[in-house]
Scaffold this active site. Structure first.
Site, PDB file in Angstrom:
ATOM      1  N   TYR A 100      57.499 -93.141 -12.910  1.00 50.37           N
ATOM      2  CA  TYR A 100      57.840 -94.524 -13.284  1.00 50.37           C
ATOM      3  C   TYR A 100      58.273 -95.365 -12.060  1.00 50.37           C
ATOM      4  O   TYR A 100      57.663 -96.400 -11.764  1.00 50.37           O
ATOM      5  CB  TYR A 100      58.953 -94.435 -14.335  1.00 50.37           C
ATOM      6  N   THR A 233      71.896 -91.260  -8.163  1.00 49.96           N
ATOM      7  CA  THR A 233      72.161 -91.967  -9.406  1.00 49.96           C
ATOM      8  C   THR A 233      73.613 -92.431  -9.477  1.00 49.96           C
ATOM      9  O   THR A 233      74.514 -91.764  -8.942  1.00 49.96           O
ATOM     10  CB  THR A 233      71.839 -91.069 -10.625  1.00 49.96           C
ATOM     11  N   SER A 268      76.008 -84.390 -16.900  1.00 47.51           N
ATOM     12  CA  SER A 268      74.875 -83.632 -17.469  1.00 47.51           C
ATOM     13  C   SER A 268      74.391 -82.730 -16.339  1.00 47.51           C
ATOM     14  O   SER A 268      74.709 -82.982 -15.164  1.00 47.51           O
ATOM     15  CB  SER A 268      73.738 -84.547 -17.927  1.00 47.51           C
ATOM     16  N   TYR A 270      71.514 -82.631 -15.262  1.00 42.42           N
ATOM     17  CA  TYR A 270      70.683 -83.499 -14.405  1.00 42.42           C
ATOM     18  C   TYR A 270      71.557 -84.268 -13.406  1.00 42.42           C
ATOM     19  O   TYR A 270      71.327 -84.235 -12.189  1.00 42.42           O
ATOM     20  CB  TYR A 270      69.859 -84.485 -15.257  1.00 42.42           C
ATOM     21  N   HIS A 271      72.561 -84.987 -13.938  1.00 46.96           N
ATOM     22  CA  HIS A 271      73.385 -85.796 -13.033  1.00 46.96           C
ATOM     23  C   HIS A 271      74.064 -84.909 -11.986  1.00 46.96           C
ATOM     24  O   HIS A 271      74.220 -85.299 -10.835  1.00 46.96           O
ATOM     25  CB  HIS A 271      74.426 -86.601 -13.829  1.00 46.96           C
ATOM     26  N   LYS A 274      72.073 -84.180  -8.901  1.00 47.06           N
ATOM     27  CA  LYS A 274      72.097 -85.255  -7.894  1.00 47.06           C
ATOM     28  C   LYS A 274      73.327 -85.128  -7.006  1.00 47.06           C
ATOM     29  O   LYS A 274      73.291 -85.457  -5.826  1.00 47.06           O
ATOM     30  CB  LYS A 274      72.107 -86.622  -8.581  1.00 47.06           C
TER      31      LYS A 274
END
Ligand code: NAD
Ligand code: USQ
Length: 482
Positions: A100, A233, A268, A270-271, A274
């Site tokens: 994206y 992020t 999370s 995911y976070h 990072k």
């Protein structure tokens, strides 16, 4: 019930049996004027070489096809941003360039006369197959995208297909393309995906942390001067009860003062990946003198950029489902199909947001103004703050003006996060470099809603409600109904 495919697999290009394309201008053998189709490994071995250095067999080095007949070079709106100091255009490797943010950025940089190469494993397209999801917008294959770009602008985008967790692949890619900057978008980027089950949590951290570590080693080994622009992020900071600074905070403790990395409280797997990336990058800047910019990006919305607008085959993906869709994009699609807006919990969750046109602008600014050797620079990349309730209100009002019947509901929050909190994050450094934000206006919301309405027949409404619970995650692989 269909079991989801295991995602322990990495995409090994050497396993792919499809033919691939090699550009005439990079081939050591004589090539036809249009395109050389290499169908066997032995032929590929001979064909794939660059400046006398053979690329390994499993490196799929694919370039846009030579399209002299079709090409109609246009003078595009964006004048070259490439420094006049050097006549040689800067070479930018966009990792995750089929995704994206990456696709929009690759086109934007190419339009601005950077030499661009996309590196991607297409694992994002694989997630769609695994979970039965699809982009709201039809998206073309990467080959069609790149050929169309070449035919419209005359500009080449080089393509390296492979997994950056495979260091051999990444090394060959670096040696072949010789980037001046690497923009690294190539990670598993969904918080809910990382919270589906153990295997997705492990995949997310392996893919993201090892991939970034490999990029750092590749820079050290092959392109010491190369500037790393890494997508981080805002979620790394969490929601502390004090102002969020850009990367660092000066603290006085027991009479002594120091400037330290801002505390991280990701929520999370995911976070958290990072946060791990940021630590590894900061360390290698210090230890090896790598130059890096960590772009702590907020939630991105929108889909159109000047470049993707040029042809339907250049369309970007637009996720609206409960796993990959992000708040504002989801709300616009929900409003378009008459689904209640899914506010999780109390809706006071506040985040930084930005238009995708600003994502591409910010990345370009970071590349054009590189960090110094050894510098680990952090920019907070967003333009406005909104709570989920703010977004629901804005979409409801804009939808009503278009005659839509929009209402918001409170959905039990599938995440573990503060639902009412203080939030005030600094975001001045990109503005100082020249960012001209596209703020969320009524007209932009109108156009986003109209965009969603245009594609509403493609919406699978069964994918809208959230299905991934932070608390119910287990080691057992989760399955999905066919
Ligand atoms: P995306 O999933 O659409 O794109 C990521 C791309 O990277 C995909 O094409 C995928 O195939 C590729 N990729 C993933 N792992 C790879 C690997 N190991 N090797 C090669 N290619 C790989 O995601 P996006 O929304 O474009 O996000 C891009 C980056 O920006 C991510 O790092 C994300 O964390 C960050 N970001 C995104 C948002 C957002 O709202 N979309 C907000 C803040 C930060
Ligand atoms: N939310 C809702 N309803 C929805 C969807 C989301 O209330 O239908 C809430 C979430 O609970 C969360 C907030 O909206 O509080 C943002 O959620 P999101 O899904 O829009 O974004 P998030 O999961 O944080 O992740 C996205 C991208 C990720 C990026 C991050 C930036 O997927 O890649 O890192 O935005 S940030 O949020 O700043 O960390």
């Amino acid at each position: 019930m269909t079991h989801l495919l295991s995602i322990h697999c990495t995409l090994k290009p050497s396993c792919i049996t499809k033919p691939y394309y090699q550009p005439y201008n990079r081939c050591s053998n004589p090539c036809p004027t249009s395109l050389l189709l290499c169908t066997s490994r032995s032929l590929s071995k001979n064909c794939i070489s660059h400046r006398g250095k053979p690329l390994r067999r499993h490196t799929f080095y694919v370039n846009s096809v030579h399209l002299t007949q079709e090409s109609q070079t246009q003078s595009l709106s964006g004048a070259s941003q490439v420094s006049n100091e050097s006549s040689k255009p800067k070479r930018v490797m966009v990792i995750g360039g089929d995704g994206y943010c990456g696709w929009a950025t690759a086109l934007h940089l190419s339009n601005k006369n950077y030499e661009v190469a996309i590196v991607d494993s297409f694992v994002r397209r694989l997630f769609d197959h695994q979970l039965g999801l699809d982009s709201l917008t039809p998206i073309s294959s990467i080959h069609t995208r790149i050929r169309r770009w070449k035919s419209l602008t005359g500009k080449n985008i080089e393509l390296y297909i492979g997994d950056i967790c495979d260091f051999d692949f990444l090394s060959e890619t670096f040696k072949s393309f010789e980037p001046d900057s690497v923009v690294h978008f190539g990670e598993q980027r969904s918080a809910p995906y990382s919270m589906i089950d153990r295997s997705r949590a492990v995949f997310t951290q392996k893919n993201n942390v090892l991939g970034t570590l490999n990029v750092l080693f590749a820079i050290k080994e092959f392109r010491e001067e190369c500037h790393l622009v890494k997508l981080g992020t805002m979620g790394e900071y969490g929601t502390p009860n004090i102002d969020i600074e850009e990367g660092y905070i000066t603290i006085t403790h027991n009479g002594r003062t120091d400037t330290l990395p801002y505390p991280k409280q990701a929520s999370s797997f995911y976070h958290l990946s990072k946060v791990h990336d940021s630590n590894n990058i900061a360390f290698t800047c210090k230890a090896w003198g790598i130059r890096a910019t960590d772009l702590n990006q907020g939630v991105v919305y929108g889909v159109r950029t000047d470049e993707t607008e040029m042809h339907e085959e250049l369309s970007n993906r637009f996720d609206y489902d409960g796993v990959f869709g992000t708040a504002l994009n989801r709300f616009c699609v929900q409003a378009a199909v008459g689904h209640p807006l899914t506010v999780y919990g109390k809706g006071g969750q506040t985040r930084g947001y930005l238009d995708i046109r600003d994502t591409v602008q910010c990345v370009e600014l970071a590349i054009a103004n590189p960090a110094s050797p050894g510098e680990f620079r952090v920019f907070n990349q967003f333009t406005e703050q909104f709570s989920v309730n703010d977004l629901a209100r804005l979409v409801t009002n804009a939808g009503e003006k278009l005659g839509l019947d929009v209402r918001a509901i409170s959905v039990p929050n599938p995440r573990v996060e503060a639902e009412e909190h203080y939030y005030n994050a600094k975001h001045t450094k990109l503005i100082e470099l020249g960012l001209k934000p596209h703020l969320l206006s009524d007209s932009l919301l109108d156009s986003l809603l109209n965009f969603a309405i245009r594609f509403k027949d493609r919406v699978d409404t069964t994918q809208i409600m959230p299905t991934v619970s932070w608390k119910k995650i287990s080691a057992k692989p989760k399955t999905v109904a066919a």
